[in-house]
Design an enzyme around this catalytic site. Structure first.
Site, short mmCIF file in Angstrom:
data_model
loop_
_atom_site.label_atom_id
_atom_site.label_comp_id
_atom_site.label_asym_id
_atom_site.label_seq_id
_atom_site.Cartn_x
_atom_site.Cartn_y
_atom_site.Cartn_z
N ARG A 38 0.84 -1.19 0.00
CA ARG A 38 0.00 0.00 0.00
C ARG A 38 0.88 1.24 0.00
O ARG A 38 1.89 1.30 0.70
CB ARG A 38 -0.91 0.02 1.25
N GLU B 159 -4.38 7.23 -5.59
CA GLU B 159 -4.52 6.56 -6.90
C GLU B 159 -5.82 7.00 -7.56
O GLU B 159 -6.80 7.19 -6.85
CB GLU B 159 -4.51 5.04 -6.69
N HIS C 98 -0.59 -0.14 -9.91
CA HIS C 98 -1.35 -1.05 -9.02
C HIS C 98 -1.77 -2.33 -9.78
O HIS C 98 -2.96 -2.64 -9.88
CB HIS C 98 -2.57 -0.34 -8.45
P1 NAD Z 1 -1.95 -10.24 5.52
O1 NAD Z 1 -2.92 -9.64 6.45
O2 NAD Z 1 -1.99 -11.68 5.23
O3 NAD Z 1 -0.47 -9.90 6.00
C1 NAD Z 1 -0.10 -8.67 6.52
C2 NAD Z 1 0.99 -8.91 7.54
O4 NAD Z 1 1.45 -7.66 7.99
C3 NAD Z 1 0.51 -9.69 8.76
O5 NAD Z 1 1.32 -10.83 8.99
C4 NAD Z 1 0.63 -8.70 9.89
O6 NAD Z 1 1.02 -9.31 11.10
C5 NAD Z 1 1.73 -7.78 9.38
N1 NAD Z 1 1.73 -6.49 10.02
C6 NAD Z 1 0.68 -5.75 10.44
N2 NAD Z 1 1.11 -4.62 11.02
C7 NAD Z 1 2.47 -4.65 10.95
C8 NAD Z 1 3.49 -3.75 11.37
N3 NAD Z 1 3.20 -2.60 11.98
N4 NAD Z 1 4.76 -4.10 11.15
C9 NAD Z 1 5.07 -5.26 10.53
N5 NAD Z 1 4.15 -6.15 10.13
C10 NAD Z 1 2.87 -5.84 10.32
O7 NAD Z 1 -2.07 -9.39 4.17
P2 NAD Z 1 -1.64 -9.87 2.74
O8 NAD Z 1 -2.76 -10.57 2.11
O9 NAD Z 1 -0.33 -10.54 2.82
O10 NAD Z 1 -1.48 -8.46 2.00
C11 NAD Z 1 -0.37 -7.66 2.30
C12 NAD Z 1 -0.52 -6.27 1.67
O11 NAD Z 1 -0.49 -6.39 0.27
C13 NAD Z 1 -1.82 -5.55 2.00
O12 NAD Z 1 -1.55 -4.18 2.17
C14 NAD Z 1 -2.65 -5.75 0.75
O13 NAD Z 1 -3.62 -4.76 0.61
C15 NAD Z 1 -1.56 -5.65 -0.29
N6 NAD Z 1 -1.90 -6.23 -1.58
C16 NAD Z 1 -1.66 -5.47 -2.67
C17 NAD Z 1 -1.90 -5.98 -3.92
C18 NAD Z 1 -1.66 -5.14 -5.13
O14 NAD Z 1 -2.37 -5.30 -6.12
N7 NAD Z 1 -0.65 -4.31 -5.13
C19 NAD Z 1 -2.41 -7.28 -4.05
C20 NAD Z 1 -2.62 -8.04 -2.90
C21 NAD Z 1 -2.33 -7.51 -1.67
C1 MLT Z 2 -5.77 -5.93 -3.02
O1 MLT Z 2 -5.68 -5.36 -1.93
O2 MLT Z 2 -6.30 -7.02 -3.17
C2 MLT Z 2 -5.10 -5.26 -4.17
O3 MLT Z 2 -4.97 -3.93 -3.98
C3 MLT Z 2 -5.60 -5.70 -5.47
C4 MLT Z 2 -6.60 -4.85 -6.18
O4 MLT Z 2 -7.78 -4.90 -5.88
O5 MLT Z 2 -6.20 -4.17 -7.12
#
Ligand code: NAD
Ligand code: MLT
Length: 528
Positions: A229, A258, A277
């Site tokens: 994010r 965004e 993204h």
């Molecule tokens: P998740 O909840 O499985 O994992 C997040 C991890 O972060 C957890 O293990 C949690 O303990 C840890 N965390 C929380 N606060 C923290 C802190 N202060 N310091 C360190 N660690 C901390 O989430 P996920 O499914 O692995 O997704 C991770 C990130 O990726 C999210 O922000 C999600 O929105 C993003 N994401 C982005 C895309 C994209 O298209 N760019 C796609 C999928 C996920």
């Molecule tokens: C997500 O949090 O799953 C990602 O940001 C993916 C998206 O919806 O583009």
């Protein structure tokens, strides 16, 4: 039902909703005003990251049952506001994890080997072979900040490519990191040790700008990758750190705002690789998240458990049929008990006896609370009832016991005041399917819960039931059923009547004028 979809999701998800008979309306370019208009009569709202689901949006959606996020991150949804309004928020956390991890790996290589920059130069006719000396990942240290679903998949993949993994995540068990071959360390240690630092936390108040100027200053010669994010990494500080050579490069898929604005400093720095993204944008991932969120929207609309509800008690799909009838019984028992209670409720206790005691009953307890608050609150449901209890300082407890008298299962809802006054109502299922109220304030009854009821406490004396029947008849109230219970011969009795019409105050006053009638209470289980 109307399902409003404000960001594009895969057709498979839209189709699933249409086949189920729902009216699917897409409004992909909805601005604030048109979004408010479109959401007014929506029963469900499906978004990705492109729609800000604010308290105002939720407030204007008068029929909304669920906000479904086709993806993982819910930082664009005001979950507190949704909970206050009893709106479920659910996401699709599994469907795009692999896609996000693969994109992170791709972005890591892109920055380590300057692939986009070399590509652009060659396209421009330049054979710049001597200008790009990349970083070999094998043997280097990968720092993972946030070792959740995506972080773990990234660690696994880049670990297999020969990187050593250090990770910072204060909320995971050491054993989880051990299994991945990752060393769990503090952020302070993770940052300087990492040749590549990749961020995978959600955006929360705690993680906002988690990686800022002081952290970047300690990453001398390294690379930063952010596919999580935008707000987790300070964009201006990152642009500056790459521009002045503190960092060798960075790769960024996500931005604080965004779509990204043209004056975002990251757009102008040569060694920052950027994508709009895209991490979750694979066909497979989009189909997964779209069908997953469509299924959850259908479940919410049909009153079934929502698999990834973030603000509602969830329940295993397989256990739901066994628990389902007790959800209604608990709500009814809560609703009756509070209408029979004259004091301020300070405590609600739900007791599960018999087979139901072996089940996951979070949703049943939430429904009992819904019943308790229903006569007092306009929009209460199992999503916001626990919060309402909390806000009102009402203590909620659950008791489970094996013995259920002669019943298979019993659910008892007791409300209590600060000074110890109590009213309890106990329900069960007869023959596995007919709901019955079997005890009210300790009296054994056998009442069919539903519609309108009158509960009288009276002396166990000849002629009392006749009197009640006469008064009801004079007021044109039809008695559909009744059950009389007494403490002991000649003692106090309780009679529960199912009635077809509302019992007016005058009828109750007439009854209470007779010295044999101790009290009367009219209860409605209808929303009237
Ligand atoms: P998740 O909840 O499985 O994992 C997040 C991890 O972060 C957890 O293990 C949690 O303990 C840890 N965390 C929380 N606060 C923290 C802190 N202060 N310091 C360190 N660690 C901390 O989430 P996920 O499914 O692995 O997704 C991770 C990130 O990726 C999210 O922000 C999600 O929105 C993003 N994401 C982005 C895309 C994209 O298209 N760019 C796609 C999928 C996920
Ligand atoms: C997500 O949090 O799953 C990602 O940001 C993916 C998206 O919806 O583009």
């Amino acid at each position: 039902m109307k399902v409003l979809v404000t960001n594009p999701i895969a057709d498979a998800g839209l189709e699933r909703l249409r086949v189920a008979g729902h009216d699917v309306e897409t409004a992909y370019d909805a601005t604030d005003d048109s979004l408010y208009d479109a959401v007014i009569d929506a029963d469900a709202l499906i978004v990705r990251s492109g729609t800000e689901v604010t308290a105002d949006v939720i407030e204007s959606a008068r029929d909304l049952v669920i906000v479904g996020r086709a993806g993982i991150g819910t930082d664009n949804i005001d979950i507190d506001a949704a909970t206050d309004r009893g709106v479920i928020v659910a996401n699709a956390p599994e469907g795009n994890v692999r896609a996000a991890a693969e994109h992170t790996v791709a972005m890591t290589f892109a920055t380590a080997r300057s692939i986009p920059q070399a590509h652009a130069r060659l396209r421009a006719g330049e054979w710049a072979k001597g200008d790009f000396l990349g970083t070999e990942l094998n043997g280097k240290v990968l720092g993972v900040v946030g070792l959740g679903r995506v972080g773990q998949e990234v660690a696994r993949r880049l670990g297999n490519l020969g990187m050593d993994i250090v990770a910072y995540d204060p909320y995971i068990a050491e054993s989880r990191a051990d299994r991945l071959g990752a060393e769990l360390v503090d952020l302070d240690e993770c940052i300087p040790r990492a040749d590549v630092l990749t961020v995978h936390t959600p955006l929360t108040p705690e993680t906002e700008d988690l990686i800022g100027e002081p952290e970047l200053d300690r990453m001398e010669g390294g690379h930063l990758v952010n596919c999580a994010r935008g707000g987790v990494v300070d964009e201006a500080a990152l642009a500056e750190a790459v521009d002045d050579g503190t960092l060798e490069g960075a790769a960024v898929d996500v931005f604080a705002n965004e779509p990204v604005s043209p004056d975002n400093p990251l757009l102008d720095v040569e060694n920052v690789v950027i994508t709009p993204h895209l991490a979750a944008s694979t066909e497979a991932a989009q189909e997964h998240v779209a069908t997953s969120i469509a299924d959850q929207v259908l479940a919410a609309i049909e009153g079934r458990p929502v698999a990834n509800a973030l603000n509602a008690p969830s329940i295993d799909e397989a256990a739901f049929p066994r628990v389902r009838p007790y959800i209604d019984i608990a709500e009814t028992a809560g609703r009756i008990s509070v209408q029979l209670f004259d004091e301020r409720v300070a405590e609600v206790e739900v007791t599960y006896a018999g087979e139901i005691a072996d089940e996951d009953v979070d949703l049943v307890t939430a429904s009992a609370l819904k019943g308790v608050f229903r006569p007092l609150e306009w929009q209460v449901n199992a999503v916001n009832a626990p919060r309402i209890a909390d806000e009102r300082g009402i203590e909620v407890s659950e008791i489970k016991r094996r013995q259920a008298e002669d019943f298979q299962s019993l659910v008892t809802v007791a409300v209590r005041s600060d000074d110890g006054a109590e009213m309890s109502v106990c329900g069960t299922l007869f023959a596995g399917e007919d709901p019955r109220i079997v005890r009210v304030d300790g009296f054994r009854v056998d009442a069919i819960p539903g519609g309108r009821m009158m509960v009288t406490r009276n002396a166990d004396a000849p002629g009392v039931i006749g009197l009640i029947g006469t008064v009801m008849g004079e007021h044109d109230i039809n008695i559909a059923g009744m059950y009389n219970a007494r403490e002991a011969h000649g003692g106090e009795a309780m009679t529960v009547y199912n009635v077809d019409q509302a019992v007016p105050e005058e009828a109750r006053a007439e009854l209470e004028a007779d010295e044999r009638i101790i009290s009367t209470r009219y209860i409605t289980l209808n929303d009237e």
